[in-house]
Design an enzyme around this catalytic site. Structure first.
Site, PDB file in Angstrom:
ATOM      1  N   ASP A  37       0.854  -1.188   0.000  1.00  0.00           N
ATOM      2  CA  ASP A  37       0.000   0.000   0.000  1.00  0.00           C
ATOM      3  C   ASP A  37       0.892   1.240   0.000  1.00  0.00           C
ATOM      4  O   ASP A  37       1.999   1.222   0.546  1.00  0.00           O
ATOM      5  CB  ASP A  37      -0.913   0.012   1.227  1.00  0.00           C
ATOM      6  CG  ASP A  37      -2.135   0.898   1.030  1.00  0.00           C
ATOM      7  OD1 ASP A  37      -3.242   0.348   0.850  1.00  0.00           O
ATOM      8  OD2 ASP A  37      -1.998   2.140   1.048  1.00  0.00           O
ATOM      9  N   ASP A  75       4.239   2.581  -4.045  1.00  0.00           N
ATOM     10  CA  ASP A  75       3.278   3.255  -4.911  1.00  0.00           C
ATOM     11  C   ASP A  75       3.155   2.465  -6.218  1.00  0.00           C
ATOM     12  O   ASP A  75       4.139   2.302  -6.948  1.00  0.00           O
ATOM     13  CB  ASP A  75       3.794   4.667  -5.189  1.00  0.00           C
ATOM     14  CG  ASP A  75       2.828   5.546  -5.946  1.00  0.00           C
ATOM     15  OD1 ASP A  75       1.873   5.019  -6.552  1.00  0.00           O
ATOM     16  OD2 ASP A  75       3.036   6.783  -5.948  1.00  0.00           O
ATOM     17  N   SER A 154     -15.045  -2.157 -11.252  1.00  0.00           N
ATOM     18  CA  SER A 154     -16.165  -1.495 -10.593  1.00  0.00           C
ATOM     19  C   SER A 154     -17.399  -1.682 -11.459  1.00  0.00           C
ATOM     20  O   SER A 154     -17.292  -1.971 -12.664  1.00  0.00           O
ATOM     21  CB  SER A 154     -15.861   0.002 -10.447  1.00  0.00           C
ATOM     22  OG  SER A 154     -17.002   0.758 -10.093  1.00  0.00           O
ATOM     23  N   TYR A 172     -11.572   7.993 -13.265  1.00  0.00           N
ATOM     24  CA  TYR A 172     -11.935   6.783 -12.529  1.00  0.00           C
ATOM     25  C   TYR A 172     -12.687   5.817 -13.440  1.00  0.00           C
ATOM     26  O   TYR A 172     -12.353   4.624 -13.534  1.00  0.00           O
ATOM     27  CB  TYR A 172     -12.799   7.166 -11.329  1.00  0.00           C
ATOM     28  CG  TYR A 172     -13.285   5.995 -10.509  1.00  0.00           C
ATOM     29  CD1 TYR A 172     -12.533   5.523  -9.442  1.00  0.00           C
ATOM     30  CD2 TYR A 172     -14.492   5.357 -10.795  1.00  0.00           C
ATOM     31  CE1 TYR A 172     -12.963   4.444  -8.685  1.00  0.00           C
ATOM     32  CE2 TYR A 172     -14.931   4.280 -10.054  1.00  0.00           C
ATOM     33  CZ  TYR A 172     -14.168   3.823  -8.994  1.00  0.00           C
ATOM     34  OH  TYR A 172     -14.594   2.746  -8.257  1.00  0.00           O
TER      35      TYR A 172
END
Length: 274
Positions: A37, A75, A154, A172
């Site tokens: 993370d 990252d 998603s 996104y």
């Protein structure tokens, strides 16, 4: 005996939310965990992001579930960081069988540089996924025992769902669509190696990405958008829980789904079936 005994899972975005839930759920089934993370704030993200303390809590929860875990702060926008996390895990566990490119952000409310929020969304949720795939796949092929990859997309990756057309929001949606293309290419190319690649498509999830004070305040101030019927689930639940997604992933990475590859797997309370 768990259905993932002896396997090793590399998970990005693992400090909290869905990533933490996936780490604990797979550990319950016997998998060792490599948890990565960023544990830092990205300026275009309007809510507080995960911290090193959050990642430490994931480590404690995996250990409490009987699992082994290596954590790494890095990252996904930087391939060298993904490689370093992978290498640290392989030094500890020897190999990786499962990869969950899960790291995600929602730079929707656009503080600061609006244009930068597009790049942050694409770099984290599309380029970051590509980095993860490129790092983990060579070892899977070389080991010759197959593998399972589930990319977090998603419901917005299979629909035109968007709260606005500001750069962070469309970034996104574009990224979540983009990983479906990645999945299909890699699923096709890796089938001969018995490496399966799928995407999972949650509706809104009760995690810090959505369930935070900043988003709540914005939703209250913009009920005509946040409360619009297009954003409601047909099943009468406003948000699903992270474990609902984790349970789907536990199936997709197990031998129970040994011939399931190249699919877009909704966990969406009927959101896409309108």
């Amino acid at each position: 005996m768990g259905k993932l005994d002896g396997r090793v899972a590399f998970i990005t975005g693992a400090a909290r939310g869905q990533g933490r839930s996936h780490a604990v759920r797979l550990a319950e089934e016997g998998a060792a965990i490599i948890a990565m993370d960023i544990c830092d704030q990205i300026e275009s993200v309007f809510y507080p992001m995960a911290t090193k303390d959050d990642l430490a809590e994931t480590e404690a929860l995996v250990t409490a579930a009987g699992g082994s875990i290596v954590t790494f702060v890095g990252d996904v926008r930087k391939r060298a960081d993904v490689q370093a996390a992978y290498d640290a895990g392989v030094r500890q566990f020897g190999h990786v069988d499962i990869a969950l490119p899960n790291a995600g952000i929602m730079p929707v409310l656009e503080p600061g540089d609006r244009e930068q929020s597009w790049y942050d969304a694409i770099d984290t949720m599309l380029t970051g996924v590509w980095h993860t795939l490129e790092v983990v796949i060579p070892g899977m092929i070389e080991r010759g025992k197959g593998g399972a990859i589930v990319i977090t997309s998603s419901a917005a990756g299979l629909s035109s769902l968007a709260l606005n057309t500001l750069p962070g929001q469309v970034g996104y949606v574009a990224a979540k669509h983009g990983v479906v293309g990645l999945m299909r290419v890699y699923a096709s190319q890796l089938a001969k190696h018995m490496i399966r690649v799928n995407t999972v498509h949650p509706t809104g999830v009760n995690s810090p990405m959505v369930a935070n004070e900043e988003y709540g305040a914005w939703a209250a101030a913009n009920p005509e958008i946040a409360g619009a019927p297009a954003y409601q689930n047909p099943m009468p639940v406003p948000l699903i829980e992270p474990i609902d997604v984790s349970n789907a992933i536990a199936y997709l990475v197990s031998d129970e789904a040994r011939y399931v590859t190249g699919v877009t797997f909704p966990v969406d309370a009927g959101h896409l079936n309108r």
